[in-house]
Design a protein around this motif. Structure first.
Motif, PDB file in Angstrom:
ATOM      1  N   LYS A 200       2.594 -22.807  -4.308  1.00 42.26           N
ATOM      2  CA  LYS A 200       2.126 -23.946  -5.117  1.00 42.26           C
ATOM      3  C   LYS A 200       0.640 -23.798  -5.440  1.00 42.26           C
ATOM      4  O   LYS A 200       0.198 -24.119  -6.538  1.00 42.26           O
ATOM      5  CB  LYS A 200       2.353 -25.264  -4.363  1.00 42.26           C
ATOM      6  CG  LYS A 200       3.775 -25.805  -4.494  1.00 42.26           C
ATOM      7  CD  LYS A 200       3.907 -27.115  -3.752  1.00 42.26           C
ATOM      8  CE  LYS A 200       5.259 -27.767  -3.955  1.00 42.26           C
ATOM      9  NZ  LYS A 200       5.385 -28.493  -5.214  1.00 42.26           N
ATOM     10  N   MET A 201      -0.107 -23.298  -4.446  1.00 43.51           N
ATOM     11  CA  MET A 201      -1.541 -23.105  -4.684  1.00 43.51           C
ATOM     12  C   MET A 201      -1.759 -22.083  -5.796  1.00 43.51           C
ATOM     13  O   MET A 201      -2.613 -22.265  -6.674  1.00 43.51           O
ATOM     14  CB  MET A 201      -2.237 -22.638  -3.392  1.00 43.51           C
ATOM     15  CG  MET A 201      -2.345 -23.725  -2.331  1.00 43.51           C
ATOM     16  SD  MET A 201      -2.766 -23.103  -0.689  1.00 43.51           S
ATOM     17  CE  MET A 201      -4.339 -22.320  -0.982  1.00 43.51           C
ATOM     18  N   ALA A 202      -0.968 -21.027  -5.763  1.00 45.41           N
ATOM     19  CA  ALA A 202      -1.108 -19.988  -6.788  1.00 45.41           C
ATOM     20  C   ALA A 202      -0.788 -20.556  -8.169  1.00 45.41           C
ATOM     21  O   ALA A 202      -1.471 -20.274  -9.156  1.00 45.41           O
ATOM     22  CB  ALA A 202      -0.188 -18.809  -6.459  1.00 45.41           C
ATOM     23  N   LEU A 203       0.261 -21.410  -8.210  1.00 45.27           N
ATOM     24  CA  LEU A 203       0.628 -22.033  -9.487  1.00 45.27           C
ATOM     25  C   LEU A 203      -0.534 -22.868 -10.035  1.00 45.27           C
ATOM     26  O   LEU A 203      -0.845 -22.815 -11.222  1.00 45.27           O
ATOM     27  CB  LEU A 203       1.835 -22.958  -9.288  1.00 45.27           C
ATOM     28  CG  LEU A 203       3.223 -22.350  -9.390  1.00 45.27           C
ATOM     29  CD1 LEU A 203       4.270 -23.427  -9.117  1.00 45.27           C
ATOM     30  CD2 LEU A 203       3.442 -21.768 -10.791  1.00 45.27           C
ATOM     31  N   VAL A 204      -1.160 -23.603  -9.148  1.00 44.23           N
ATOM     32  CA  VAL A 204      -2.305 -24.417  -9.561  1.00 44.23           C
ATOM     33  C   VAL A 204      -3.404 -23.513 -10.124  1.00 44.23           C
ATOM     34  O   VAL A 204      -3.976 -23.781 -11.184  1.00 44.23           O
ATOM     35  CB  VAL A 204      -2.857 -25.263  -8.377  1.00 44.23           C
ATOM     36  CG1 VAL A 204      -4.206 -25.868  -8.721  1.00 44.23           C
ATOM     37  CG2 VAL A 204      -1.864 -26.340  -7.987  1.00 44.23           C
ATOM     38  N   GLY A 205      -3.651 -22.423  -9.398  1.00 41.27           N
ATOM     39  CA  GLY A 205      -4.741 -21.518  -9.784  1.00 41.27           C
ATOM     40  C   GLY A 205      -4.554 -20.926 -11.160  1.00 41.27           C
ATOM     41  O   GLY A 205      -5.532 -20.622 -11.861  1.00 41.27           O
ATOM     42  N   PRO A 277      -7.558 -15.887   3.694  1.00 36.49           N
ATOM     43  CA  PRO A 277      -7.200 -14.795   2.776  1.00 36.49           C
ATOM     44  C   PRO A 277      -6.465 -15.252   1.508  1.00 36.49           C
ATOM     45  O   PRO A 277      -6.677 -14.683   0.445  1.00 36.49           O
ATOM     46  CB  PRO A 277      -6.297 -13.903   3.616  1.00 36.49           C
ATOM     47  CG  PRO A 277      -6.634 -14.217   5.031  1.00 36.49           C
ATOM     48  CD  PRO A 277      -7.068 -15.633   5.060  1.00 36.49           C
ATOM     49  N   GLN A 278      -5.640 -16.315   1.614  1.00 36.98           N
ATOM     50  CA  GLN A 278      -4.864 -16.710   0.420  1.00 36.98           C
ATOM     51  C   GLN A 278      -5.585 -17.780  -0.390  1.00 36.98           C
ATOM     52  O   GLN A 278      -4.957 -18.495  -1.170  1.00 36.98           O
ATOM     53  CB  GLN A 278      -3.490 -17.271   0.833  1.00 36.98           C
ATOM     54  CG  GLN A 278      -2.681 -16.415   1.759  1.00 36.98           C
ATOM     55  CD  GLN A 278      -2.938 -16.801   3.232  1.00 36.98           C
ATOM     56  OE1 GLN A 278      -4.067 -17.064   3.625  1.00 36.98           O
ATOM     57  NE2 GLN A 278      -1.872 -16.787   4.025  1.00 36.98           N
ATOM     58  N   ALA A 279      -6.898 -17.885  -0.222  1.00 41.14           N
ATOM     59  CA  ALA A 279      -7.631 -18.952  -0.889  1.00 41.14           C
ATOM     60  C   ALA A 279      -7.421 -18.935  -2.405  1.00 41.14           C
ATOM     61  O   ALA A 279      -7.283 -17.881  -3.013  1.00 41.14           O
ATOM     62  CB  ALA A 279      -9.125 -18.836  -0.585  1.00 41.14           C
ATOM     63  N   VAL A 280      -7.364 -20.105  -2.971  1.00 39.06           N
ATOM     64  CA  VAL A 280      -7.292 -20.253  -4.434  1.00 39.06           C
ATOM     65  C   VAL A 280      -8.426 -21.181  -4.842  1.00 39.06           C
ATOM     66  O   VAL A 280      -8.493 -22.324  -4.361  1.00 39.06           O
ATOM     67  CB  VAL A 280      -5.935 -20.874  -4.852  1.00 39.06           C
ATOM     68  CG1 VAL A 280      -5.957 -21.191  -6.362  1.00 39.06           C
ATOM     69  CG2 VAL A 280      -4.788 -19.958  -4.522  1.00 39.06           C
ATOM     70  N   PRO A 281      -9.346 -20.718  -5.668  1.00 43.41           N
ATOM     71  CA  PRO A 281      -9.436 -19.358  -6.225  1.00 43.41           C
ATOM     72  C   PRO A 281      -9.916 -18.368  -5.161  1.00 43.41           C
ATOM     73  O   PRO A 281     -10.585 -18.757  -4.218  1.00 43.41           O
ATOM     74  CB  PRO A 281     -10.491 -19.535  -7.322  1.00 43.41           C
ATOM     75  CG  PRO A 281     -11.367 -20.631  -6.829  1.00 43.41           C
ATOM     76  CD  PRO A 281     -10.476 -21.562  -6.076  1.00 43.41           C
ATOM     77  N   ASN A 282      -9.568 -17.152  -5.378  1.00 46.20           N
ATOM     78  CA  ASN A 282      -9.962 -16.130  -4.406  1.00 46.20           C
ATOM     79  C   ASN A 282     -11.367 -15.639  -4.748  1.00 46.20           C
ATOM     80  O   ASN A 282     -11.580 -14.465  -5.039  1.00 46.20           O
ATOM     81  CB  ASN A 282      -8.940 -14.988  -4.435  1.00 46.20           C
ATOM     82  CG  ASN A 282      -9.226 -13.991  -3.333  1.00 46.20           C
ATOM     83  OD1 ASN A 282      -9.960 -14.263  -2.390  1.00 46.20           O
ATOM     84  ND2 ASN A 282      -8.658 -12.790  -3.491  1.00 46.20           N
ATOM     85  N   ILE A 283     -12.283 -16.556  -4.745  1.00 48.43           N
ATOM     86  CA  ILE A 283     -13.672 -16.232  -5.082  1.00 48.43           C
ATOM     87  C   ILE A 283     -14.541 -16.775  -3.958  1.00 48.43           C
ATOM     88  O   ILE A 283     -14.458 -17.960  -3.628  1.00 48.43           O
ATOM     89  CB  ILE A 283     -14.080 -16.902  -6.415  1.00 48.43           C
ATOM     90  CG1 ILE A 283     -13.210 -16.363  -7.544  1.00 48.43           C
ATOM     91  CG2 ILE A 283     -15.556 -16.667  -6.718  1.00 48.43           C
ATOM     92  CD1 ILE A 283     -13.280 -17.174  -8.809  1.00 48.43           C
TER      93      ILE A 283
END
Lengths: 657, 142, 385
Positions: A200-205, A277-283
């Motif tokens: 879900k986090m990736a979808l948001v990102g 590690p799976q942070a969204v955004p990965n910045i």
């Protein structure tokens, strides 16, 4: 202008006419001041009935209409529409309720007729003071602001964005995910928290309709439902978001270590970091408080190793202004700091830990790689899980935190799974397993050999009084079911700490013009019937910022909040209440009583042109409840359509008959 | 007015969301009550200005009822709490005037309580009959 | 009564249209739409309709800042009183503050059948006597406190302190259980009918009480009894304001006070000051308390500024500005408190200090104390027992 009132009395078949002498009312009304015409009809709400009124308005030039029939809650709208169709402002209409409040509840014809006459006369006198009012419309911005990127914010954002409406998702931390990313497995199904959340986090990102603003905070909110203006501070990351590829080299090379918030202080992170590690955004962001360059002016290791030159020490905070129609607050909760309860020894004994610390320890992505360890590295052979730490306790929080029983049970299972020979104790007051599959989970745990002790723990100590207790933590409590005092020696104690309102909830509530309960959580519009809305139209709440709740409830409430925001968008306009408060500025002394007591923050005292400040009502916020008008000492405030003249005219007329 | 049994006159200020609707429900369910009461619809019990009450007594009403939503159910969050505070002060004025503060009554009646509405009226009528006519009434009638 | 009668009776005929009144008027200063001269002019031109429908008709504070200085000796406040009576017949009553609750209470009290319970504030510590020749006229204090609770007004303390003072002088006065409002506000807003009823009810009660002397702590009640009642009823008693009474006692050496170290200023209520010319007695009382330094405001005695509202009508932003000006004058003296002799001045001053909004007005916070409360304190013991 001469007032010409048309009076219409409905028989409602026999519903009224059997008990009230309608002919008498007609004759009486004809003799009253301002009455130009009085008629009776069998069913005034029928089309021909309405036609009579419309015809009279046009032909006789009526400028007031009174209908005596049923409750206005039934047909006020019908007759208002009829007036409007005939070119008369619908607010120049008044209704006398001679059915529900008269013919249906009284049997003596003489007395019922007398009462009906009084009610009719009151309506005629009242309508004399009516003024034409206009309902105003205000356009709605199709954008939504969501504050807080935990599971509630994520869920609401996806619901709205999937319907192809723009969402600004503002999160104060460098990544979305919230508390849920810190959890290991989730009760009662034991699915891995991150496994269900990260997709879900990736979808948001990556969602084309979501503008994700992490490491950002809302600074200022103005406006009202449909057209809020929001100022958001995007804090400087010192990393160029457009360039960064998230390769992670900077974090590897950074020499400065800091306690990791994500790991509840159990592990370390670098001064430049993504929380996990799976942070969204990965910045990553550079933590200015701990970065050697910001503190001492040297290092810049991250910059040296970043090939694409994404590090930018010159970056500054940016203020972004957005316009939105609705706002959803999903700001979550804080965990109770148990060091306030000295007798539990948190902070004093190494192996007394909080539930959140245990989650990190038990998680495969955590600092121990999922191994349950004591501070010295040994495996605990006995663990006590203490319930209601800071909850259900007038000294701390009176409320139940709702999730502790279940996560306590889950901990037992996780410990048993990883250390099958460990003794696990649950010290509880009541087991509250109310959700779907929760009671079953409790039953299952009962069969897994967990020791349940009913009693609130009195204290945790390391003072051994026997050899068996030496080197252990001793949990003292009464098993109230056996009525015996217990000393339970264990290696580890886990405190099921309360969920509490965010430390800055008061500031946030003030910023968004909403209220809080005494316990600090945001107050919903109605506890049962409107648990998602707040008294401020267009501001919705979901998740633990409203009250402690588990993930399923949070997700459901977030979806509900999204539906409410979408309803505002789909209507496309806000219809403003016509019967609102209004200020006579000549009488206003600017004392501010109105501003202080209004639940909807509609009055605002400001210095306009004159010497003294005066109050102004924001009609978009006003609900027309009249509280301010009653409190106004000089009589400067009145509520349209419920003015003193109008009500007092009724009072006088009601006693005259 | 003849010396027949005294019939008190009551005006009731009822909130749109609860008590007015309760009176509607009493009607729909044909729960009868004495015709001594006349209703004025307000949006909220918190909207009832003290002057509405005093003027009612001035004009000769024997009793005034203010009815709103139960505490916690106010459509405007706290209008009924404000009303409760205000009615308390108003009662002390009515008491000092020597009218008897029983003549002013505050009651929480929800939409579903048509029966309670009728009961309240019956009770109030009975109470006012015992209390007798308002001292302001004769004069107005004279 | 006609407009012509009003013009005659108040000598408005002689108006020179010089405009001095407008120049002296505190209302005109903040509300340029209001001019006493224009009001009189309307009347002289026979524009009765314009006059009685003018909202400004109720803006006059009837403070008598103008009349004593009028070159033609027009009694302008009285002209207002009469014009308002005409307006009232037409249903006009100005913008009543507090939704008209106070006027309503006064009208309610005009009902002959009423049996009030207005003495419940009396405690065991107060000595009253039905045999006494002296009557203490309490005024409307029992009604004020619940209404003005949010401003912190405690009008009943004035009544309690008055009794305490009288008791300490060996007087257990009579108090009337069914005393009525004196009717001041109704008279000045044109409701002469109810004013007459109140006056008659009070006169009858006083006659029945058979007292020889009436003492007032309220400046308005005193003025009304002294100047207005004679036009309606006969009161065969000596009337005295408590400040005059105390001043006499002090001169005779019958009163002595303990020390109060305080710097104070005195606000002349219009009714006591310009209406009745009582300026010095309250000052003498204050100055006889050892330790007190009495300082005067810029405008004092006959030049005193009004508290900004009269008869709880047209209490508007202009009223507030007058009040703010007066309170700033008081603060400028460096005094710790304002002493006044009128419960209404106290109410209006305290109300002006309520600033709850985000935009605060100027800082006008200062303690307001009634003269009798100060005296009661100086007599020792706890105030308002």
């Amino acid at each position: 202008m001469e007032i010409k009132t048309g009076v219409y009395i409905c028989h409602c078949g026999i519903n009224i006419a059997n008990t009230v002498d309608v002919e008498h009312l007609v004759e009486a009304a004809k003799g009253w001041d301002t009455v130009a015409v009085a008629r009776e009809y069998k069913f005034l709400c029928s089309d021909p009935g309405q036609e009579i009124i419309k015809k009279d308005i046009k032909e006789l030039g009526l400028n007031r209409v009174v209908v005596a029939s049923c409750s206005p809650r039934m047909h006020e709208r019908t007759f208002r529409n009829a007036c409007q169709q005939a070119g008369l402002n619908p607010y120049l209409f008044e209704m006398a309720n001679i059915r529900e409040h008269c013919s249906w509840v009284h049997s003596d014809k003489e007395l019922a007729t007398k009462k009906a006459e009084a009610l009719l006369r009151a309506a005629v006198r009242r309508v004399f003071y009516h003024e034409p009012l206009e309902t105003k419309e205000s356009p709605v911005s199709p954008n939504t602001l969501i504050v807080g990127g935990g599971i509630a914010g994520i869920q609401a954002a996806l619901e709205i964005a999937d319907s192809e409406h723009k969402v600004y998702l503002v999160e104060r931390d460098p990544s979305i995910g919230g508390h849920m990313t810190q959890l290991d497995k989730t009760f009662p199904t034991l699915d891995c928290s991150q496994c269900i959340l990260t997709p879900k986090m990736a979808l948001v990102g990556s969602h084309p309709y979501i503008e994700l603003m992490t490491y950002s905070e809302v600074e200022e909110v103005s406006g009202f439902v449909g057209s809020f203006k929001v100022k958001i501070r995007k804090k400087a990351r010192y990393v160029d978001e457009d360039k960064c590829t998230g390769c992670g080299l900077c974090q590897e090379k950074c020499p400065w270590k800091v306690d990791s918030e994500y790991n509840a202080g159990l592990g370390k992170r670098k001064a430049i970091y993504t929380p996990f590690p799976q942070a969204v955004p990965n910045i990553p962001v550079i933590d200015k408080e701990h970065c050697a360059y910001f503190l001492k002016g040297t290092c810049r290791a991250c910059e040296k190793f970043c090939d694409i030159k994404a590090i930018n020490f010159e970056q500054v905070d940016q203020i972004v202004e957005v316009g939105v129609g609705s706002i959803i607050l999903t700001t979550g909760y804080d965990v109770f700091n148990p060091s306030a309860i000295a007798q539990y020894g948190y902070g004093k004994y190494d192996n007394v830990i909080t539930g959140l610390e245990f989650e990190r320890m038990s998680s495969a992505t955590g600092p121990t790689g999922g191994e349950i360890r004591l501070k010295d590295g040994r495996q605990p052979k006995s663990v006590a899980i203490i319930h209601c730490v800071g909850s259900r306790d007038k000294n701390y929080h009176e409320y139940c935190s709702r999730v502790c029983c279940m996560y306590g049970l889950k901990f037992s299972h996780l410990i048993k799974e990883k250390i099958p020979d460990a003794d696990v104790y649950q010290m509880y007051i009541d087991m509250r397993c109310f959700g779907e599959g929760y009671e079953e989970f409790y039953k299952r745990l009962c069969e897994e050999g967990v020791n349940f002790i009913r009693g609130k723990v009195a204290r945790v100590t390391d003072r051994a009084i026997s050899d068996e207790e030496k080197g252990k933590l001793i949990v003292q409590c009464e098993d109230t079911l056996l009525a015996s005092l217990m000393r339970v020696p264990v290696d580890m104690v886990i405190l099921c700490v309360a969920l509490e309102a965010r430390a800055d909830a008061e500031r946030v509530a003030r910023m968004f013009n909403i209220s809080r309960r005494a316990d600090g959580f945001f107050l919903e519009r109605h506890v049962k019937l409107d648990p998602v809305a707040t008294p401020t139209d267009g501001v919705f709440i979901a998740g633990c910022c409203q009250a402690p709740k588990d993930i399923p409830d949070t997700v459901a409430q977030a979806s509900a909040a999204a539906a409410r925001a979408l309803a505002v968008i789909s209507k496309g306009k806000v219809i403003l209440e016509a019967s609102v408060a209004t200020v006579n500025e000549a009488l206003c002394q600017g004392c501010g009583r109105c501003e202080e007591l209004c639940e909807f923050h509609a009055p605002k005292v400001s210095r306009k042109n004159g010497q003294l400040p005066v109050s102004t009502i924001n009609e978009a916020l006003c609900k027309g409840c009249g509280a301010c008008a009653v409190f106004c000492p000089t009589g400067a405030i009145s509520v349209k359509h419920f003015t003193r003249d109008q009500i007092l005219a009724e009072v006088e007329a009601l006693i005259e008959v | 007015m003849a010396e027949a049994e005294f019939e008190p006159q009551i005006v009731a200020f009822t909130c749109n969301w609860c008590s007015y609707a309760a009176a509607d429900l009493a009607g729909t369910s044909r729960v009868s009550y004495p015709p001594n009461v006349r209703l004025i619809r307000v949006m909220c019990s918190g909207m009832v200005d003290p002057i509405f009450v005093l003027k009612s007594f001035e004009k000769g009403f024997d009793g005034v009822l203010i009815a709103g939503c139960h505490i916690g159910d106010c459509h405007y969050i706290s209008g009924n709490i404000k009303a409760e505070e205000r009615i308390g002060k108003l009662k002390s004025l009515i008491h000092t005037l020597g009218l008897g503060d029983e003549r002013l009554r505050l009651e929480w009646i929800s939409t579903a309580e048509g029966g309670k509405f009728a009961e309240t009226i019956k009770e109030l009528v009975g109470q006012l009959k015992q209390l007798g006519p308002s001292p302001l009434r004769k004069e107005v009638r004279a | 009564m006609t407009l012509e009668d009003a013009v005659k009776e108040t000598k408005a005929y002689y108006c020179l249209e010089c405009g001095k009144c407008s120049g002296l008027c505190p209302v005109s200063r903040y509300n340029p739409a209001y001019s006493p001269r224009v009001m009189v002019e309307d009347a002289l031109l026979g524009l009765e309709d314009d006059l009685v429908h003018n909202r400004q008709l109720f803006s006059c504070l009837t403070c008598y800042a103008c009349s004593p200085k009028c070159p033609a000796d027009v009694d302008y406040p009285l002209f207002m009183q009469k014009s308002r009576a005409l307006a009232a017949k037409d249903g006009q009553q100005g913008d009543c503050a507090h939704s008209g609750v106070l006027q309503s209470l006064m009208r309610l009290m005009a009902s002959p059948n009423l049996k009030q319970k207005r003495l419940e504030w009396l405690s065991n510590g107060h000595r009253t006597s039905d045999q006494s020749n002296v009557l203490y006229f309490v005024g409307c204090a029992p009604y004020f406190d619940p209404i003005f609770e949010d401003t912190g007004v405690k009008s009943l303390d004035v009544a309690r302190d008055s009794l305490k003072i009288l008791n300490s002088l060996g007087i257990a006065p009579k108090v009337l259980p069914n005393e009525r409002c004196c009717g001041h506000d109704l008279l000045w807003t044109g409701d002469t009918e109810n004013f007459r009823r109140l006056a008659e009810l009070n006169a009858a009660a006083i006659k029945e009480a058979g007292v020889k002397k009436i003492i007032f702590s309220c400046a308005e009640c005193y003025r009304t009894f002294k100047k207005d009642y004679p036009n309606y009823v006969k009161i065969d008693c000596e009337l005295q304001h408590i400040s005059e009474f105390l001043s006499e006692k002090i001169e005779k050496g019958e009163l002595s006070f303990k020390e109060i170290k305080k710097k104070l200023t005195y606000h002349d209520p219009c009714r006591l000051g310009r209406h009745l010319g009582i300026y010095e007695p309250p000052r003498r009382v204050i100055e006889s308390i050892p330790g007190i330094e009495l300082v005067e405001m810029k405008d004092n005695r006959a030049e005193s500024l009004c508290c900004g509202t009269s008869a709880f009508t047209n209490c508007d932003s202009c009223s507030k500005q007058i009040r703010v000006e007066r309170l700033l004058q008081a603060k400028a003296t460096g005094a710790e408190s304002i002493i006044t002799c009128c419960p209404k001045c106290q109410i209006h001053f305290r109300c002006a200090m309520v600033n709850k909004g985000e935009v605060k007005g100027p800082d006008v916070e200062i303690e307001v104390v009634d003269l009798v409360s100060l005296v009661a304190q100086a007599l020792g013991g706890k105030s308002s027992e």
